[in-house]
Design an enzyme around this catalytic site. Structure first.
Site, PDB file in Angstrom:
ATOM      1  N   GLY A  16      38.709 -42.527 -12.184  1.00  0.00           N
ATOM      2  CA  GLY A  16      38.565 -43.845 -11.568  1.00  0.00           C
ATOM      3  C   GLY A  16      37.578 -44.717 -12.327  1.00  0.00           C
ATOM      4  O   GLY A  16      37.817 -45.917 -12.550  1.00  0.00           O
ATOM      5  N   ASN A 114      39.407 -29.781 -16.770  1.00  0.00           N
ATOM      6  CA  ASN A 114      40.540 -29.462 -15.899  1.00  0.00           C
ATOM      7  C   ASN A 114      41.716 -28.882 -16.666  1.00  0.00           C
ATOM      8  O   ASN A 114      41.714 -28.811 -17.895  1.00  0.00           O
ATOM      9  CB  ASN A 114      40.927 -30.651 -15.003  1.00  0.00           C
ATOM     10  CG  ASN A 114      41.494 -31.826 -15.766  1.00  0.00           C
ATOM     11  OD1 ASN A 114      42.153 -31.656 -16.788  1.00  0.00           O
ATOM     12  ND2 ASN A 114      41.239 -33.023 -15.258  1.00  0.00           N
ATOM     13  N   GLY A 115      42.725 -28.435 -15.898  1.00  0.00           N
ATOM     14  CA  GLY A 115      43.895 -27.788 -16.485  1.00  0.00           C
ATOM     15  C   GLY A 115      44.902 -28.763 -17.054  1.00  0.00           C
ATOM     16  O   GLY A 115      45.955 -28.349 -17.559  1.00  0.00           O
ATOM     17  N   GLU A 352      51.039 -23.223  -8.273  1.00  0.00           N
ATOM     18  CA  GLU A 352      51.027 -23.202  -9.730  1.00  0.00           C
ATOM     19  C   GLU A 352      50.690 -21.813 -10.235  1.00  0.00           C
ATOM     20  O   GLU A 352      49.810 -21.143  -9.715  1.00  0.00           O
ATOM     21  CB  GLU A 352      50.025 -24.228 -10.252  1.00  0.00           C
ATOM     22  CG  GLU A 352      50.657 -25.608 -10.209  1.00  0.00           C
ATOM     23  CD  GLU A 352      49.669 -26.721  -9.987  1.00  0.00           C
ATOM     24  OE1 GLU A 352      48.488 -26.438  -9.777  1.00  0.00           O
ATOM     25  OE2 GLU A 352      50.106 -27.887 -10.018  1.00  0.00           O
ATOM     26  N   HIS A 435      39.935 -29.573  -6.298  1.00  0.00           N
ATOM     27  CA  HIS A 435      40.488 -30.900  -5.997  1.00  0.00           C
ATOM     28  C   HIS A 435      39.771 -31.575  -4.826  1.00  0.00           C
ATOM     29  O   HIS A 435      40.398 -31.887  -3.819  1.00  0.00           O
ATOM     30  CB  HIS A 435      41.982 -30.799  -5.659  1.00  0.00           C
ATOM     31  CG  HIS A 435      42.826 -30.246  -6.758  1.00  0.00           C
ATOM     32  ND1 HIS A 435      44.113 -29.781  -6.549  1.00  0.00           N
ATOM     33  CD2 HIS A 435      42.592 -30.081  -8.068  1.00  0.00           C
ATOM     34  CE1 HIS A 435      44.625 -29.348  -7.688  1.00  0.00           C
ATOM     35  NE2 HIS A 435      43.720 -29.505  -8.640  1.00  0.00           N
ATOM     36  N   GLY A 463      38.265 -40.474  -6.617  1.00  0.00           N
ATOM     37  CA  GLY A 463      38.910 -39.554  -5.680  1.00  0.00           C
ATOM     38  C   GLY A 463      38.367 -39.638  -4.261  1.00  0.00           C
ATOM     39  O   GLY A 463      39.005 -39.106  -3.340  1.00  0.00           O
ATOM     40  N   ASN A 473      48.451 -31.909  -7.830  1.00  0.00           N
ATOM     41  CA  ASN A 473      47.171 -32.147  -8.513  1.00  0.00           C
ATOM     42  C   ASN A 473      46.859 -33.645  -8.550  1.00  0.00           C
ATOM     43  O   ASN A 473      47.741 -34.467  -8.766  1.00  0.00           O
ATOM     44  CB  ASN A 473      47.236 -31.610  -9.940  1.00  0.00           C
ATOM     45  CG  ASN A 473      47.978 -30.300 -10.023  1.00  0.00           C
ATOM     46  OD1 ASN A 473      49.146 -30.250  -9.677  1.00  0.00           O
ATOM     47  ND2 ASN A 473      47.314 -29.276 -10.443  1.00  0.00           N
TER      48      ASN A 473
HETATM   49  P1  FAD Z   1      35.396 -37.105 -11.691  1.00  0.00           P
HETATM   50  O1  FAD Z   1      36.398 -36.852 -12.743  1.00  0.00           O
HETATM   51  O2  FAD Z   1      34.863 -35.947 -10.914  1.00  0.00           O
HETATM   52  O3  FAD Z   1      34.174 -37.855 -12.387  1.00  0.00           O
HETATM   53  C1  FAD Z   1      32.971 -38.143 -11.749  1.00  0.00           C
HETATM   54  C2  FAD Z   1      31.897 -38.279 -12.807  1.00  0.00           C
HETATM   55  O4  FAD Z   1      30.749 -38.884 -12.231  1.00  0.00           O
HETATM   56  C3  FAD Z   1      31.425 -36.956 -13.401  1.00  0.00           C
HETATM   57  O5  FAD Z   1      31.439 -37.036 -14.806  1.00  0.00           O
HETATM   58  C4  FAD Z   1      30.004 -36.800 -12.862  1.00  0.00           C
HETATM   59  O6  FAD Z   1      29.134 -36.123 -13.779  1.00  0.00           O
HETATM   60  C5  FAD Z   1      29.571 -38.244 -12.686  1.00  0.00           C
HETATM   61  N1  FAD Z   1      28.549 -38.435 -11.657  1.00  0.00           N
HETATM   62  C6  FAD Z   1      28.512 -37.921 -10.414  1.00  0.00           C
HETATM   63  N2  FAD Z   1      27.440 -38.369  -9.739  1.00  0.00           N
HETATM   64  C7  FAD Z   1      26.779 -39.193 -10.573  1.00  0.00           C
HETATM   65  C8  FAD Z   1      25.576 -39.954 -10.457  1.00  0.00           C
HETATM   66  N3  FAD Z   1      24.867 -39.959  -9.338  1.00  0.00           N
HETATM   67  N4  FAD Z   1      25.163 -40.685 -11.550  1.00  0.00           N
HETATM   68  C9  FAD Z   1      25.884 -40.684 -12.698  1.00  0.00           C
HETATM   69  N5  FAD Z   1      27.035 -39.974 -12.855  1.00  0.00           N
HETATM   70  C10 FAD Z   1      27.480 -39.246 -11.802  1.00  0.00           C
HETATM   71  N6  FAD Z   1      43.404 -32.288 -11.437  1.00  0.00           N
HETATM   72  C11 FAD Z   1      44.663 -32.471 -11.861  1.00  0.00           C
HETATM   73  O7  FAD Z   1      45.291 -33.487 -11.541  1.00  0.00           O
HETATM   74  N7  FAD Z   1      45.270 -31.530 -12.673  1.00  0.00           N
HETATM   75  C12 FAD Z   1      44.629 -30.383 -13.049  1.00  0.00           C
HETATM   76  O8  FAD Z   1      45.186 -29.559 -13.797  1.00  0.00           O
HETATM   77  C13 FAD Z   1      43.302 -30.166 -12.583  1.00  0.00           C
HETATM   78  N8  FAD Z   1      42.626 -29.025 -12.900  1.00  0.00           N
HETATM   79  C14 FAD Z   1      41.291 -28.928 -12.574  1.00  0.00           C
HETATM   80  C15 FAD Z   1      40.552 -27.830 -13.039  1.00  0.00           C
HETATM   81  C16 FAD Z   1      39.176 -27.772 -12.805  1.00  0.00           C
HETATM   82  C17 FAD Z   1      38.371 -26.591 -13.313  1.00  0.00           C
HETATM   83  C18 FAD Z   1      38.527 -28.832 -12.099  1.00  0.00           C
HETATM   84  C19 FAD Z   1      37.045 -28.816 -11.858  1.00  0.00           C
HETATM   85  C20 FAD Z   1      39.266 -29.903 -11.627  1.00  0.00           C
HETATM   86  C21 FAD Z   1      40.645 -29.965 -11.855  1.00  0.00           C
HETATM   87  N9  FAD Z   1      41.400 -31.057 -11.416  1.00  0.00           N
HETATM   88  C22 FAD Z   1      42.701 -31.183 -11.801  1.00  0.00           C
HETATM   89  C23 FAD Z   1      40.806 -32.115 -10.575  1.00  0.00           C
HETATM   90  C24 FAD Z   1      40.500 -33.382 -11.344  1.00  0.00           C
HETATM   91  O9  FAD Z   1      39.783 -33.099 -12.523  1.00  0.00           O
HETATM   92  C25 FAD Z   1      39.715 -34.315 -10.419  1.00  0.00           C
HETATM   93  O10 FAD Z   1      40.527 -34.608  -9.306  1.00  0.00           O
HETATM   94  C26 FAD Z   1      39.324 -35.609 -11.103  1.00  0.00           C
HETATM   95  O11 FAD Z   1      38.528 -35.369 -12.240  1.00  0.00           O
HETATM   96  C27 FAD Z   1      38.573 -36.518 -10.129  1.00  0.00           C
HETATM   97  O12 FAD Z   1      38.414 -37.779 -10.742  1.00  0.00           O
HETATM   98  P2  FAD Z   1      37.325 -38.797 -10.231  1.00  0.00           P
HETATM   99  O13 FAD Z   1      37.525 -40.072 -10.939  1.00  0.00           O
HETATM  100  O14 FAD Z   1      37.348 -38.811  -8.745  1.00  0.00           O
HETATM  101  O15 FAD Z   1      35.889 -38.178 -10.625  1.00  0.00           O
END
Ligand code: FAD
Length: 494
Positions: A16, A114-115, A352, A435, A463, A473
């Site tokens: 996001g 992530n995967g 999966e 997730h 998210g 996912n």
């Molecule tokens: P995120 O990608 O979680 O990013 C948030 C960021 O904000 C992070 O870098 C964090 O360090 C930073 N942050 C947090 N708090 C602060 C703060 N206070 N100040 C500064 N920075 C901060 N999803 C799929 O669709 N397919 C997959 O195959 C899949 N496999 C996965 C495998 C693993 C091991 C993991 C952990 C997740 C997986 N996911 C997968 C889930 C997917 O990665 C997440 O749903 C997605 O990354 C969430 O996106 P987001 O934009 O909400 O935030």
């Protein structure tokens, strides 16, 4: 950056956040991205940026004394977990009572660890979760845009059928078919062209070298190579890694942020004060929800809505493992990138087939089942620790659904569950997830485009907007939804 004022700040650099950074930069808005994790672009002494899964070191996890990999004790051997030096590693596990949440830390957020499974949700499911979002616009415009920007690709059938590294997935397909279940291929952002070249020995191995949850050194198209690189090329976007936002207050017509800069070993370099006109929260379900709850409950932003912290779910994540017959080995070589799912529409289970890249034959088939589970948790702010705490009641309905599917698979194959994989002697693990979704749900804590209720110029873009489950996912949906919301926010200028 201390005392600086910028027109826009983006907190975090996951899906996001990256969409917000690029679209703001393209619109000519000077934007500062504050990310608490490292920028993963410098090789260590071993020549690699990330460490592998079988030999984790300080790069693996976010300030832990010991790694906390999900699948630990296969064959009762401690295969994966070991002591490590505390460091700003790539994968975090945030532990709440009864639920450990895995998240990525670094420039690129979850895309680093992530995967790579890149799934567009079923349209009916999406519509049920987001009744106020125009589904036609999402499916005609924003899902295709997200899929293109993220470089989603599909495994070639002939490669899947022939590769030694997918024997484990073909075996699970056979087992599922004996029970009458279909399977579906799962698209990915890992390049299958690169993977085929890995197998031919032409390039360094990454997915075929057991790399994934602590980062892939090659092959995967992560946000720092895509959205974020493009955002920086606009000339309007600056990314500050190792900068954690700890507090949000009002200043003038905009916002002031308390920001802590650390070294990769965790020493505090500076406490900074950054102000902005517009603030986009992309710190993920946990990070964004915590910042907002803290702001509301300490009185910094007292008019934040009562709905904050509500609607959290682990996307119905349930892990399960089965034991195969001695004559049906899974293969000691397994690609770390999953490509196949067992589908059970009657129970709404999308399971999966996950690899067990242990480097030895384990006879284990492992699955990440995404189940339909209406249970929702909620976060509350705990003043004693200054943290958001998750209250989660467990995923009974998810386990019931998954056991319906896998009991039938075991019956049809004469196989049994494995009780040694997750610890605690359980066949099904619902006490951790990959997730995390929700906490600042679209249309409840925010308006229909992620504008936080009660505060102009404050947005949720990650998210945290998704109400707890999607059936598949989540990152394609998080990306597409952010694209949709940013298009409106920039068009309407608020
Ligand atoms: P995120 O990608 O979680 O990013 C948030 C960021 O904000 C992070 O870098 C964090 O360090 C930073 N942050 C947090 N708090 C602060 C703060 N206070 N100040 C500064 N920075 C901060 N999803 C799929 O669709 N397919 C997959 O195959 C899949 N496999 C996965 C495998 C693993 C091991 C993991 C952990 C997740 C997986 N996911 C997968 C889930 C997917 O990665 C997440 O749903 C997605 O990354 C969430 O996106 P987001 O934009 O909400 O935030």
């Amino acid at each position: 950056a201390s005392g600086t004022h910028v027109p826009a700040v983006v907190v975090g650099s996951g899906y996001g956040a990256s969409v917000a950074a690029l679209r703001l930069g393209q619109a000519g808005v000077r934007t500062l991205v504050l990310e608490m994790g490292q920028r993963w672009d410098t090789p260590g002494p071993d020549g690699k940026v990330f460490c592998g899964m079988l030999n984790p070191d300080h790069r693996s996890m976010w300030f832990k004394d010991r790694t906390e990999a999900p699948v630990n004790g296969i064959l009762f051997l401690d295969l994966a977990n070991r002591p490590i030096r505390r460091h700003a590693g790539a994968l975090d596990r945030v532990n709440f009572p009864g639920m450990g949440v895995y998240v990525g830390r670094g420039v690129g957020g979850g895309s680093l660890v992530n995967g790579g499974m890149a799934v567009t949700p079923d349209r009916d499911y999406f519509t049920r979760q987001f009744p106020t979002v125009d589904a036609a616009e999402m499916y005609d415009r924003f899902f295709p845009l997200a899929t293109k920007m993220l470089r989603v690709n599909h495994i070639p059938g002939h490669y899947f059928e022939a590769s030694d590294y997918y024997r484990f997935a073909r075996l699970s397909r056979t087992a599922a078919a004996r029970a009458g279940f279909d399977t579906a291929f799962v698209p990915n952002v890992y390049s299958f062209d690169y993977m085929a070249r890995e197998e031919r020995g032409e390039v360094p191995k990454s997915a075929l070298g057991t790399e994934v949850i602590y980062g892939n050194n090659h092959g995967k198209f992560t946000l720092d190579q895509g959205y974020l690189a493009e955002a920086e090329r606009t000339g309007n976007v600056t990314i500050a890694p190792l900068h954690q936002v700890t507090r949000i207050t009002r200043e003038g017509a905009g916002y002031a942020l308390a920001v802590r800069e650390i070294t990769p070993d965790g020493e505090v370099v500076a406490e900074k004060h950054v102000t902005c006109d517009r603030l986009f929260l992309g710190a993920g379900s946990l990070g964004t929800t915590e910042l907002l709850l803290r702001a509301r409950d300490t009185g910094d932003l007292p008019d934040l809505p009562a709905e904050l912290g509500e609607g959290w779910g682990p996307n119905g994540n349930v892990m399960v493992a089965r034991n195969n017959h001695l004559l049906e080995p899974t293969g000691s070589r397994q690609s770390a990138i999953p490509t196949l799912a067992i589908t059970d529409p009657s129970r709404e289970v999308f399971a999966e087939v996950a690899p067990v890249p242990a480097g030895i034959e384990t006879y284990v088939s492992l699955y990440l089942a995404i189940t339909r589970n209406e249970e929702r948790g909620r976060f509350t702010y705990d003043p004693a620790t200054d943290r958001a705490v998750l209250q989660w009641g467990g995923a009974r309905a998810g386990i019931t659904a998954a056991s319906g599917t896998f009991d039938r698979i075991n019956d049809a194959n004469g196989t049994v569950y494995r009780y040694d994989v997750f610890g605690g002697g359980k066949a099904f693990a619902d006490d951790f997830c990959y997730h995390p979704l929700g906490g600042a749900v679209l249309g409840r804590a925010t308006d229909d485009h992620g504008r936080v209720k009660g505060y102009r110029g404050l947005y949720v873009t990650d998210g945290a907007l998704v109400p707890g489950s999607l059936g598949v996912n989540p990152f394609v949906t998080i990306t597409a939804l952010a694209e949709r919301n940013l298009a409106t926010i920039l068009h309407e200028g608020r």
